[in-house]
Design a protein around this motif. Sequence first.
Motif, PDB file in Angstrom:
ATOM      1  N   LEU A  53       0.826  -1.208   0.000  1.00 55.71           N
ATOM      2  CA  LEU A  53       0.000   0.000   0.000  1.00 55.71           C
ATOM      3  C   LEU A  53       0.863   1.261   0.000  1.00 55.71           C
ATOM      4  N   PHE A  54       1.976   1.208   0.699  1.00 57.86           N
ATOM      5  CA  PHE A  54       2.894   2.345   0.707  1.00 57.86           C
ATOM      6  C   PHE A  54       3.473   2.592  -0.687  1.00 57.86           C
ATOM      7  N   ILE A  55       3.806   1.530  -1.387  1.00 55.01           N
ATOM      8  CA  ILE A  55       4.311   1.669  -2.760  1.00 55.01           C
ATOM      9  C   ILE A  55       3.240   2.310  -3.642  1.00 55.01           C
ATOM     10  N   TYR A  56       1.995   1.838  -3.511  1.00 53.33           N
ATOM     11  CA  TYR A  56       0.907   2.426  -4.295  1.00 53.33           C
ATOM     12  C   TYR A  56       0.720   3.904  -3.959  1.00 53.33           C
ATOM     13  N   LEU A  57       0.824   4.233  -2.686  1.00 57.78           N
ATOM     14  CA  LEU A  57       0.691   5.625  -2.265  1.00 57.78           C
ATOM     15  C   LEU A  57       1.783   6.489  -2.888  1.00 57.78           C
ATOM     16  N   GLU A  58       2.990   5.980  -2.935  1.00 60.07           N
ATOM     17  CA  GLU A  58       4.098   6.722  -3.545  1.00 60.07           C
ATOM     18  C   GLU A  58       3.873   6.921  -5.043  1.00 60.07           C
ATOM     19  N   VAL A  59       3.328   5.921  -5.704  1.00 53.45           N
ATOM     20  CA  VAL A  59       3.024   6.056  -7.134  1.00 53.45           C
ATOM     21  C   VAL A  59       1.980   7.154  -7.343  1.00 53.45           C
ATOM     22  N   LEU A  60       0.934   7.152  -6.519  1.00 55.94           N
ATOM     23  CA  LEU A  60      -0.084   8.201  -6.632  1.00 55.94           C
ATOM     24  C   LEU A  60       0.499   9.580  -6.350  1.00 55.94           C
ATOM     25  N   ALA A  61       1.354   9.676  -5.352  1.00 51.69           N
ATOM     26  CA  ALA A  61       1.996  10.955  -5.034  1.00 51.69           C
ATOM     27  C   ALA A  61       2.873  11.419  -6.197  1.00 51.69           C
ATOM     28  N   MET A  62       3.552  10.484  -6.837  1.00 48.45           N
ATOM     29  CA  MET A  62       4.396  10.835  -7.972  1.00 48.45           C
ATOM     30  C   MET A  62       3.545  11.330  -9.142  1.00 48.45           C
ATOM     31  N   VAL A  63       2.420  10.673  -9.397  1.00 51.57           N
ATOM     32  CA  VAL A  63       1.520  11.104 -10.471  1.00 51.57           C
ATOM     33  C   VAL A  63       0.985  12.502 -10.164  1.00 51.57           C
ATOM     34  N   ALA A  64       0.556  12.732  -8.925  1.00 50.48           N
ATOM     35  CA  ALA A  64       0.022  14.040  -8.544  1.00 50.48           C
ATOM     36  C   ALA A  64       1.082  15.121  -8.672  1.00 50.48           C
ATOM     37  N   ASN A  65       2.292  14.814  -8.216  1.00 51.74           N
ATOM     38  CA  ASN A  65       3.390  15.777  -8.309  1.00 51.74           C
ATOM     39  C   ASN A  65       3.697  16.108  -9.761  1.00 51.74           C
ATOM     40  N   TYR A  66       3.723  15.097 -10.608  1.00 51.46           N
ATOM     41  CA  TYR A  66       4.007  15.301 -12.021  1.00 51.46           C
ATOM     42  C   TYR A  66       2.898  16.100 -12.698  1.00 51.46           C
TER      43      TYR A  66
END
Length: 134
Positions: A53-66
């Motif tokens: 879940l933490f990995i998924y959260l980081e992916v979402l954060a990366m998408v939002a940041n981008y």
Amino acid sequence: MGKLYIRYGSKSIKAIEYFVLIIIAIATMVAIGQEVVHIIIMRKVALEDLLLLFIYLEVLAMVANYAESGKLPVRMPLYIAIVALARYLILDMKSMDDWRIFAIAVSTLVLAGTVIVIRWGQLKLPYPRNSDDL
């Protein structure tokens, strides 16, 4: 031809870029949902579930940041890789030989060192500001 590309080509590429970002975000949210369903079915939260879940959260954060900045945050994929290696090591350590454990540990250290070098470079050697960034 240059004006034509600027007018249509770059806008088309940006549209495709945002479309793919939406696909990545939706796929990540589906994966999060599947993991939550798995946790509910198992009626138990394991460390492997939390790390995933933490990995998924980081992916979402990366998408939002981008999506917000238009810039790919280089450190975020490195963080994701570090967590993924840690998850792999935690889950499969009993079945690994010593050399594989050592290789994963060294890989994790190399990634962590890379994050430190990139961060140091951002602080000590920043890019010059463009008028677009202001």
